[in-house]
Write a protein that holds these residues in place. Structure first.
Motif, PDB file in Angstrom:
ATOM      1  N   GLY A  47       0.782  -1.236   0.000  1.00 44.96           N
ATOM      2  CA  GLY A  47       0.000   0.000   0.000  1.00 44.96           C
ATOM      3  C   GLY A  47       0.805   1.272   0.000  1.00 44.96           C
ATOM      4  N   GLY A  48       2.098   1.184  -0.242  1.00 48.80           N
ATOM      5  CA  GLY A  48       2.942   2.339  -0.014  1.00 48.80           C
ATOM      6  C   GLY A  48       2.711   3.515  -0.933  1.00 48.80           C
ATOM      7  N   PHE A  49       2.465   3.254  -2.207  1.00 47.16           N
ATOM      8  CA  PHE A  49       2.404   4.390  -3.126  1.00 47.16           C
ATOM      9  C   PHE A  49       1.257   5.329  -2.789  1.00 47.16           C
ATOM     10  N   LYS A  50       0.076   4.766  -2.614  1.00 49.39           N
ATOM     11  CA  LYS A  50      -1.096   5.617  -2.349  1.00 49.39           C
ATOM     12  C   LYS A  50      -0.928   6.402  -1.055  1.00 49.39           C
ATOM     13  N   ALA A  51      -0.074   5.872  -0.165  1.00 49.77           N
ATOM     14  CA  ALA A  51       0.108   6.502   1.139  1.00 49.77           C
ATOM     15  C   ALA A  51       1.094   7.659   1.094  1.00 49.77           C
ATOM     16  N   THR A  52       1.805   7.818  -0.005  1.00 51.85           N
ATOM     17  CA  THR A  52       2.952   8.730  -0.033  1.00 51.85           C
ATOM     18  C   THR A  52       2.696  10.088   0.626  1.00 51.85           C
ATOM     19  N   PRO A  53       1.664  10.828   0.201  1.00 50.81           N
ATOM     20  CA  PRO A  53       1.518  12.161   0.807  1.00 50.81           C
ATOM     21  C   PRO A  53       1.257  12.111   2.315  1.00 50.81           C
ATOM     22  N   ALA A  54       0.325  11.248   2.742  1.00 53.25           N
ATOM     23  CA  ALA A  54       0.008  11.214   4.170  1.00 53.25           C
ATOM     24  C   ALA A  54       1.151  10.618   4.972  1.00 53.25           C
ATOM     25  N   SER A  55       1.852   9.681   4.369  1.00 49.17           N
ATOM     26  CA  SER A  55       2.999   9.094   5.047  1.00 49.17           C
ATOM     27  C   SER A  55       4.025  10.170   5.358  1.00 49.17           C
ATOM     28  N   GLY A  56       4.321  10.985   4.343  1.00 51.75           N
ATOM     29  CA  GLY A  56       5.265  12.078   4.565  1.00 51.75           C
ATOM     30  C   GLY A  56       4.731  13.075   5.583  1.00 51.75           C
ATOM     31  N   TRP A  57       3.458  13.387   5.443  1.00 52.64           N
ATOM     32  CA  TRP A  57       2.839  14.394   6.312  1.00 52.64           C
ATOM     33  C   TRP A  57       2.859  13.937   7.767  1.00 52.64           C
ATOM     34  N   CYS A  58       2.449  12.679   7.999  1.00 56.28           N
ATOM     35  CA  CYS A  58       2.389  12.148   9.371  1.00 56.28           C
ATOM     36  C   CYS A  58       3.790  11.890   9.935  1.00 56.28           C
ATOM     37  N   PHE A  59       4.680  11.412   9.076  1.00 56.38           N
ATOM     38  CA  PHE A  59       6.036  11.125   9.546  1.00 56.38           C
ATOM     39  C   PHE A  59       6.720  12.437   9.929  1.00 56.38           C
ATOM     40  N   ALA A  60       6.497  13.462   9.124  1.00 57.28           N
ATOM     41  CA  ALA A  60       7.071  14.773   9.435  1.00 57.28           C
ATOM     42  C   ALA A  60       6.566  15.257  10.793  1.00 57.28           C
ATOM     43  N   HIS A  61       5.274  15.102  11.009  1.00 56.01           N
ATOM     44  CA  HIS A  61       4.700  15.521  12.288  1.00 56.01           C
ATOM     45  C   HIS A  61       5.325  14.731  13.434  1.00 56.01           C
ATOM     46  N   THR A  62       5.420  13.406  13.242  1.00 58.58           N
ATOM     47  CA  THR A  62       5.940  12.534  14.293  1.00 58.58           C
ATOM     48  C   THR A  62       7.389  12.893  14.620  1.00 58.58           C
ATOM     49  N   ILE A  63       8.160  13.212  13.590  1.00 56.94           N
ATOM     50  CA  ILE A  63       9.565  13.576  13.802  1.00 56.94           C
ATOM     51  C   ILE A  63       9.668  14.956  14.459  1.00 56.94           C
ATOM     52  N   ARG A 120       7.445  16.716  16.171  1.00 60.92           N
ATOM     53  CA  ARG A 120       6.859  16.860  17.505  1.00 60.92           C
ATOM     54  C   ARG A 120       7.267  15.737  18.452  1.00 60.92           C
ATOM     55  N   ASP A 121       7.988  14.780  17.926  1.00 66.54           N
ATOM     56  CA  ASP A 121       8.355  13.592  18.702  1.00 66.54           C
ATOM     57  C   ASP A 121       7.116  12.880  19.247  1.00 66.54           C
ATOM     58  N   ALA A 122       6.060  12.961  18.500  1.00 69.54           N
ATOM     59  CA  ALA A 122       4.821  12.280  18.894  1.00 69.54           C
ATOM     60  C   ALA A 122       3.967  12.110  17.660  1.00 69.54           C
ATOM     61  N   PRO A 123       3.252  10.997  17.566  1.00 63.57           N
ATOM     62  CA  PRO A 123       2.412  10.807  16.385  1.00 63.57           C
ATOM     63  C   PRO A 123       1.240  11.779  16.351  1.00 63.57           C
ATOM     64  N   HIS A 124       0.783  12.069  15.178  1.00 62.11           N
ATOM     65  CA  HIS A 124      -0.452  12.812  14.990  1.00 62.11           C
ATOM     66  C   HIS A 124      -1.626  11.856  15.190  1.00 62.11           C
ATOM     67  N   PHE A 125      -2.795  12.374  15.475  1.00 53.96           N
ATOM     68  CA  PHE A 125      -3.979  11.507  15.605  1.00 53.96           C
ATOM     69  C   PHE A 125      -4.141  10.621  14.364  1.00 53.96           C
ATOM     70  N   ILE A 126      -3.824  11.182  13.212  1.00 48.45           N
ATOM     71  CA  ILE A 126      -4.062  10.430  11.971  1.00 48.45           C
ATOM     72  C   ILE A 126      -3.200   9.176  11.878  1.00 48.45           C
ATOM     73  N   ASN A 127      -2.022   9.188  12.429  1.00 50.83           N
ATOM     74  CA  ASN A 127      -1.210   7.958  12.428  1.00 50.83           C
ATOM     75  C   ASN A 127      -1.118   7.337  13.820  1.00 50.83           C
ATOM     76  N   SER A 128      -2.068   7.686  14.665  1.00 45.42           N
ATOM     77  CA  SER A 128      -1.960   7.258  16.060  1.00 45.42           C
ATOM     78  C   SER A 128      -2.149   5.758  16.240  1.00 45.42           C
ATOM     79  N   GLU A 129      -2.764   5.089  15.268  1.00 43.77           N
ATOM     80  CA  GLU A 129      -2.915   3.635  15.418  1.00 43.77           C
ATOM     81  C   GLU A 129      -1.838   2.860  14.655  1.00 43.77           C
ATOM     82  N   LEU A 130      -1.005   3.579  13.915  1.00 46.27           N
ATOM     83  CA  LEU A 130       0.041   2.892  13.133  1.00 46.27           C
ATOM     84  C   LEU A 130       1.273   2.702  14.018  1.00 46.27           C
ATOM     85  N   ARG A 131       1.038   2.137  15.180  1.00 50.34           N
ATOM     86  CA  ARG A 131       2.066   2.071  16.210  1.00 50.34           C
ATOM     87  C   ARG A 131       2.938   0.828  16.074  1.00 50.34           C
ATOM     88  N   LEU A 132       4.144   0.967  16.566  1.00 53.24           N
ATOM     89  CA  LEU A 132       5.059  -0.174  16.559  1.00 53.24           C
ATOM     90  C   LEU A 132       4.708  -1.169  17.658  1.00 53.24           C
TER      91      LEU A 132
END
Lengths: 985, 83, 416
Positions: free
Chosen positions: C365-381, C383-395
């Protein structure tokens, strides 16, 4: 007509009629569509992708970028077929493509005038405003302009075959190197498979004027073919292209069995895909001549010099009047020599070099040509067909030469494609002036031109050596093979020919209209890596995959960046070598034969009873049995449910997985597989069990009976039968190999029927052989045992109930299934199908497919208490994770519409009654629904957050995709006879 | 790919079912949750030599430990998973 | 230079002499505020959003080869937000919304084309599963339509309705789904990130991650040491290898997925169609090639090539669904390496190492995720915390059991 009066490998005694763009022409057996068109004086064969430039034929093989046609018509129409690979047959029909209204006058050629706008990557920079216009306007325009030919608009009527071959040595290509290799290996006794793309063996021997062992090339090829046929281990596959290399010596070849005929013969496949497993492979695929880069190098009449020789020698066609030969090395002189030998006057010879041999000087004189050493092509005249050139000599003196044919010899690229399919990158050879194979797939060797060895004698020697070595490597040793003798002079490989200047666009990809200017722009914009350059300009991405122009584009980039060819590198070659028909790869697996169909032993009986069958995985199962007067499935289903609940019915459950388990540790094994305990089950009893995956979620459920102290029989769901068996094999062989247990699937060996209803016992008694006591006392609920029926046939009987009624499952060996079900029906049981079965299980709240979806836990399904705490079992530990024990997880409930007559639908979501319709308020979903005749209402099972604690609550069922919005009461999932009185009756 | 089944000989990979890494030891019933997490979920996933479980599903139905290079697909060995 | 019709026209008139590199080919500096490992779509998008949304200016993207050389350039270009589980659906819908404004945002035409994604169903139970999914999408405010057979026929009358082994009974349609030009997404993000000052460093492979006191200090590369306190891994396919440099072991296996393209033909398949009775999905590119794919090969692999059984399986499904494909030809076939996570869903999260962030497990599923992946990863990096939008994509969801298992296939990557 430009047919040469003698020679060629064509049959002049026969005439073949064919049509191109609606005009009738004739050709000869042995012709290709391209050679026949040329013989008829047709030079304009296609239009290019972007600028709709008029194009002729550039080559004489599968590398052809320009002369692409739609072949055949109707359901057999094939787009984008290179005319040089189409064997002419009587009645052939072909049309040009990607033009409007006609090939000669193409309005889309206006794109050529707009070319400055259509520069590399122009579409990435515009069409963005306004945003909504992309889908509405810009993209539809682009899509309609793009593409090449048209696909057929009917289903492919032909069939395709698959076959397997195993051999010691696979030889790819039947040119001199390939023939020599096959002969050397074949004579040593190795099993050899020789694949040749064309209809005749010989490769370039059919196209060049050569002599081997004192014979003309084609005669030597024919003699060698005869010698190969004398070797018992040799298989020759003509019209067969080795298209792909896979791991461990696996090759895929496509045989065009009937493409040279109007239609395949009856029962003949059109094509056959061979999967070949070879211990060794000799790649002798030859080489592709590469195009030279100069302005208007794409005009019809500009051809590869080697292709010109093919047309002269093999097809006896002169592709144009008064040829001019332009060459960057010795190779083009062979075209001059052939012209001289055939008495064709050459208008001019341009050699990039300032020095040539005395023999070449003599040839030039004999040809009558003007000789321009160190010269160049300054201008090309002719839009839809070349009529002249401005040529310049070394001093820059320019003159016009009238000609219809420019034969360009710019060097050859080894056909390295197959050598690269496992990731080996070609490497630049300064000596060869070409990319040659690098790291080879294990077991592969390369011989002849494919390796960059362009001389005939050398190719024969290499082929012989490679064939002998390959045979040696597979255990067929022998003395050194006799190398066929040829006396050609060694030639110097020619450098890439990159002629700057000149007028007009200089193309490096004919089909996609990529020019040197596009490459320059890509470089300017930073797309310097060849992979970036390719993707940005689409260079090398057309149907020919850059076989003639690929290296020219890389050379252009190398020149722009000042890097060497080795530094610049090349893009990767991916399978297939040449395009493969989708139908061929699919083989027989289409239509009803897409996947095998499994029918139960009672299938014919069910069909006689009016069954409607439904695909459930590989099985066909009876959904319901339509009786006269019934107009809807619901009427049939409801009647069947009522028949069971009010009397007795019979349902075919043979598709359930059945696994027989034996051994002293079978009980321990079952305890480990199931969440509940089986080892304590007495002989003659059956128990329901649930299995988890190791991650703690429910995997499957079913019943397992103990038929003897060490013999058990398990049933699984239909869907999971193969996976459960595999899981058991894993558990036994990998996790618990010390346990003494053996098991085998007996799903296909036993036919099994559910007999259910208040009168079930009387039917069972009537069906079993006389003398058995099946009274409730003798054979109570959850009893299991061996009986006989049908006069001594081994019969297994289980008193289990999915419907909630007094019920049995009765099994006999499959061969007796048909007889048994007829006897059951004769005893008064009404056939019921999958739908009625489902209705009754939903009425009883038994989980099935909708609930066993791999996302639910035993607790979710109300089976938490079945999980034994006294033993280890698969999934036990992971089922304890916090999120799996969360009481807010959706858990199984029954649902009943508040308003009588409201219909529930599976897939609807459950929300608090007054909550807004947003995902935050989502609390679950409906997993199964049925119309319950007993309750005269639609009912459902669902998974609802904290559901078991919410019985009596009214919730909303929301089904926006079907417009549903109904209130339902949360109830117990067991709608009928919660105390189980009936099933114990 | 071709996999040398020790019972049936070399066969195409379409006869086999792949599970994943071999050599994982199922924890004891009373092991800590971390041990179970490791066993069920965590993988070395090496680029290189990898021991893995394949079942010869369309052959002898034995589970095999195949040692293979995940970069080149070269197979070094294939032995029955039952010691 | 701003891209527009005007600039194109101007350049056309002066022989395209004014174009400048779409991005600078930067050389590494000794230190950055954040280093993104992996110059694919996700890594470049992350850098872009770090600069644009979070104001970080000293950012490097390190790519071992050329940008877009991994899965960004090997996928089947499908974009959609039709997921079942809320934790996935909200993320992919964020991505869809970013796709919808991407070209204007980046000033690069990535050919985002919303021609519809149709998932076919062939049984009542499949219909009900799609209904559940579609209803969930609607509750998210996302478009979804459940078509019956007649509805599918109206869109694609030429699918095999007459003679199919598994008859088409209907489909779940997301009209906003579609395709985008994959390479252009890479180049568009690269150019936009570059314009915000991001250094894109190609041919720079990370060979080590320096950690002291449980926190990231920098990365070792083939082009020298680069100091940073924030390193984000966006190297799907190779995640396990790179994470191992930091001593991490992950719930991921690397598997090969093949993709195919046919020769170019005139328009035939308008939207994206996925087959429900086999592994097959298909669309047609603007250039005319049919782009299609199927299931992963199913075994661990870092070799970017598949095997013949899957080729046959994919094309069998293609012919079963579209018998008129028979005479069209496969032009090119290739493989990409997927991060197959243990529940089939991605991970965008912190890691046990301070300052090390993980963007992984993209499965198909990676390609379709590209924009949100970048957006959420940027936020996580940032703020050192996930955004609500990626809050369930936890390790840690594998330890807690809060899985995102769309298919219910369990901890078996090759079944997702």
């Amino acid at each position: 007509m430009t047919r040469i009066s003698t020679g060629g490998l064509i049959d002049r005694s026969k005439t073949l009629r064919f049509r191109f763009d609606g005009t009738n022409y004739s050709g000869r057996p042995g012709d290709t569509l391209a050679s026949a068109l040329l013989a008829n004086g047709v030079r304009l064969m296609g239009r290019s992708f972007k600028y709709h430039r008029p194009r002729g034929v550039l080559s004489a093989g599968p590398e052809e970028p320009s002369a692409l046609v739609e072949l055949r018509s109707g359901a057999r129409r094939e787009p984008n077929i290179p005319a040089p690979v189409v064997e002419l047959f009587h009645g052939l029909e072909a049309s040009s493509q990607n033009r409007f209204p006609s090939l000669g006058f193409d309005l889309m050629a206006v794109n050529g005038l707009l070319a400055p706008l259509f520069s590399a990557g122009f579409y990435y920079k515009t069409f963005m405003w306004p945003a909504s216009w992309w889908e509405k306007l810009y993209e539809p325009l682009i899509r309609h302009a793009a593409g090449l030919g048209r696909a057929a608009t009917e289903d492919d009527p032909d069939s395709y075959d698959r076959a397997h071959l195993f051999c010691d040595v696979l030889v790819v290509g039947s040119g001199p190197a390939g023939l020599a290799a096959a002969l050397a290996a074949g004579r040593r006794g190795a099993r050899v498979v020789l694949c040749e793309s064309g209809p005749l063996l010989g490769g370039r021997l059919l196209a060049e004027h050569t002599e081997i062992d004192g014979m003309p090339g084609p005669a030597w090829a024919a003699a060698t073919e005869a010698a190969l046929r004398d070797c018992p281990g040799v298989t020759i596959l003509r019209r067969t292209t080795v298209a792909a290399v896979f791991d461990h010596g696996s090759y895929v070849a496509v045989e065009r069995v009937a493409d040279h005929k109007p239609v395949p013969d009856s029962h003949e496949p059109r094509q056959r895909v061979w999967r070949i497993v070879a211990k060794r492979c000799v790649l002798a695929a030859g080489a592709f001549e590469r195009l030279a880069t100069f302005g208007d190098n794409d005009r019809p009449g500009v051809m590869l010099a080697g292709a010109v020789r093919t047309y002269l020698n093999r097809y006896a066609v002169l592709p144009g009047r008064a040829p001019v030969v332009a060459t960057s090395g010795d190779d083009g002189w062979r075209t001059v020599a052939d012209c001289v030998r055939l008495g064709i006057g050459v208008a001019a010879i341009i050699d990039r070099r300032s020095e040539i041999t005395s023999q070449q000087r003599q040839l030039a004189e004999a040809s009558g040509a003007q000789l321009l050493l160190g010269g160049r092509i300054a201008r090309v005249y002719g839009g839809t067909g070349l009529y002249g050139l401005d040529v310049e000599d070394a001093a820059g003196k320019r003159q016009f030469v009238s000609t219809e044919l420019l034969a360009v010899a710019g060097g050859w690229n080894p056909a390295v494609q197959l050598a690269c399919h496992l990731g080996g990158k070609p490497v630049w050879s300064e000596h060869t002036q070409a990319f040659v194979p690098g790291t080879l797939p294990p077991g592969m060797s390369v011989a002849g031109a494919a390796r960059g060895t362009f001389g005939l004698a050398a190719a024969l020697a290499e082929g012989s050596a490679a064939g002998a070595a390959a045979a040696d490597g597979t255990g067929f040793a022998g003395s050194a093979p006799a190398v066929p003798r040829a006396d050609d002079a060694a030639t110097t490989p020619a450098p890439i020919w990159f002629l700057a200047g000149g007028r007009g666009k200089a193309f490096v990809d004919f089909q996609h209209d990529v020019t040197t200017a596009d490459i320059a722009q890509a470089q300017q914009e930073g797309f310097v890596s060849v992979e970036h350059m390719k993707r940005y300009t689409t260079h090398g991405m057309a149907t020919d995959q850059g076989k003639t122009g690929g290296v020219a584009g890389m050379a252009a980039m190398a020149a722009l960046t000042g890097r060497s060819m080795a530094e610049t590198g090349t893009t990767l070659h991916r399978p297939p070598y040449t395009p493969i028909a989708i139908g061929a790869l699919a083989g027989h697996h289409r239509g009803k034969d897409f996947r095998p169909t499994r029918r139960t032993p009672a299938h014919d009986w069910a069909a006689e009873q009016g069954a409607s069958f439904v695909e459930t995985g590989p099985w066909l199962r009876a959904e319901w049995f339509t009786q006269p007067g019934e107009r809807t499935w619901l009427q049939s289903c409801t009647r069947e449910v009522n028949a069971v609940r009010g009397g007795v019915g019979v349902c075919d459950v043979s598709t359930l997985g059945k696994i027989e388990i034996v051994g002293p540790d079978a009980g321990a094994f079952l305890d480990f597989l199931y969440i509940n305990t089986f080892s304590t089950l007495p002989v003659g009893r059956v128990r329901y069990g649930t299995m988890l995956r190791e991650d703690g979620f429910v995997f499957d459920d079913g019943t397992t009976a103990r038929l003897a102290p060490d013999r058990w029989v398990m049933t699984t769901t239909t869907a999971n039968a193969p996976r459960v068996l595999q899981h058991m094999e894993f558990v036994h062989q990998v996790l618990r190999p010390d346990w003494r247990v053996a098991f085998v699937s007996v799903t296909d060996q036993w036919a099994q029927f559910a007999v259910a209803g208040p009168r079930a016992r009387s039917v069972i008694a009537a069906v079993l052989d006389a003398g058995f006591d099946v009274s409730d006392a003798a054979f109570p609920f959850m009893a299991a045992g061996n009986f006989t029926s049908l006069g001594g046939v081994e019969t297994r009987l289980f008193r289990i109930s999915f419907s909630g009624e007094q019920a049995y499952e009765i099994g006999v060996p499959s061969a007796y299934g048909d007889a048994l079900v007829r006897k059951i029906a004769a005893a008064g049981a009404v056939p019921y199908g999958l739908e009625a079965l489902s209705v009754m299980r939903i009425e009883k709240g038994h989980p099935a497919g909708g609930e066993l979806n791999g996302q639910t836990t035993a607790m979710d399904l109300g089976m938490g208490r079945m999980m034994s705490s006294k033993k280890d079992f698969i999934g036990r530990a992971m089922a304890q994770r916090p999120a799996l024990r969360d009481p807010q997880r959706p858990a199984l409930v029954g649902l009943k519409p508040v308003k009588a007559g409201d219909r529930l639908r599976a897939g609807a979501h459950l929300l608090p009654r007054t909550a807004t319709h947003r995902i935050e308020n989502d609390q679950g979903w409906i997993s199964s629904v049925a119309f319950s005749p007993s309750l005269n209402s639609w009912i459902g099972l669902g998974l609802l957050a904290n559901g078991p604690a919410r019985h009596g609550e009214i919730i909303r069922t929301l089904d926006p995709v079907r417009g549903g919005n109904a209130l339902a009461e949360v109830v117990s999932p067991c709608f009928i006879d919660p105390d189980g009185v009936r099933l114990r009756g | 790919m071709r996999i040398p089944c020790p019972h049936c000989g070399e066969r195409g990979n379409d006869e086999f079912f792949y599970l994943g890494a071999a050599g994982l030891t199922r924890p004891a019933a009373d092991a800590q949750p971390e041990a179970w997490h490791d066993y069920v979920y965590l993988r070395d996933n090496p680029a290189g030599k990898h021991s893995e479980l394949w079942q010869h599903a369309h052959g002898c139905r034995r589970w095999l430990v195949v040692t293979r290079d995940t970069r080149t697909h070269a197979v070094f060995s294939a032995v029955d998973a039952t010691p | 230079m701003e891209y527009s019709f005007v600039s194109l026209l101007r350049e056309a008139l002066r022989g395209h002499t004014g174009w400048r590199p779409a991005w600078r080919d930067a050389a590494p500096k000794p230190a950055y505020d954040a280093v993104i490992v992996g110059g694919g779509g996700h890594g470049l998008a992350t850098a872009y959003y770090l600069a644009k949304e979070h104001g970080l200016t000293h950012i490097a993207v390190l790519e071992k080869s050329f940008i877009g050389s991994g899965n960004a350039g090997r996928n089947t270009t499908i974009i959609r937000s039709n997921y079942l589980l809320p934790g996935n659906e909200r993320f992919y819908e964020k991505s869809m919304q970013l796709w919808e404004g991407l070209e204007q945002d980046l000033n690069y035409n990535a050919m985002v084309s919303q021609r519809g994604v149709l998932n076919l169903y062939h049984s009542d139970s499949q219909r009900d599963q799609y209904a559940r999914r579609g209803n969930g999408m609607r509750l998210h405010g996302v478009d979804a339509e459940l078509l019956d057979q007649a509805g599918v026929r109206k869109l694609y009358p030429w699918l095999d309705f007459a003679n199919a082994r598994f008859p088409i009974k209907g489909g779940l349609l997301q009209r906003r789904g579609g395709t985008a030009r994959h390479d252009a997404v890479v180049w568009g993000y690269a150019r936009a990130a570059d314009r915000l000052g991001v250094d894109i460093i190609q041919n720079c492979e990370v060979t080590g991650i320096r950690i002291e006191g449980g926190a990231v200090q920098g990365v070792e590369t083939t082009r020298g040491y680069i100091a940073t306190n924030k390193a984000g891994l966006a190297v799907a396919g190779n995640t396990s290898r790179v994470a191992a440099l930091a001593g991490l072991r992950l719930p991921i296996e690397s598997h090969v997925l093949q993709a195919f393209v046919s020769e170019g033909i005139k328009p035939m398949v308008d939207g994206v169609i996925t087959y429900g009775a086999g592994h097959f999905y298909i669309s047609q590119s603007d250039k005319g090639g049919l782009v299609f794919g199927g299931d992963i090969d199913g075994y661990n692999s870092y070799a970017q090539r598949g095997s013949m059984p899957v080729v046959e399986d994919v094309l069998e499904s293609g012919m079963a669904l579209m018998p008129r494909l028979g005479r069209l030809r496969v032009l090119r076939q290739w493989g990409g390496i997927m991060d197959m996570s243990m529940d089939g869903s991605p991970i965008i999260d912190r890691t046990p190492v301070d300052g090390l962030y993980l963007n992984a497990g993209w499965c198909y599923g990676g390609f379709k995720a590209t924009p949100a992946s970048g957006w959420c990863f940027a936020h996580t990096i940032a703020r050192d915390a996930p955004h609500f939008i990626n809050s369930e994509l936890r390790l840690d969801r594998f330890a807690t059991g809060a899985l995102l298992d769309e298919r219910g296939a369990g901890a078996t990557p090759n079944l997702h």
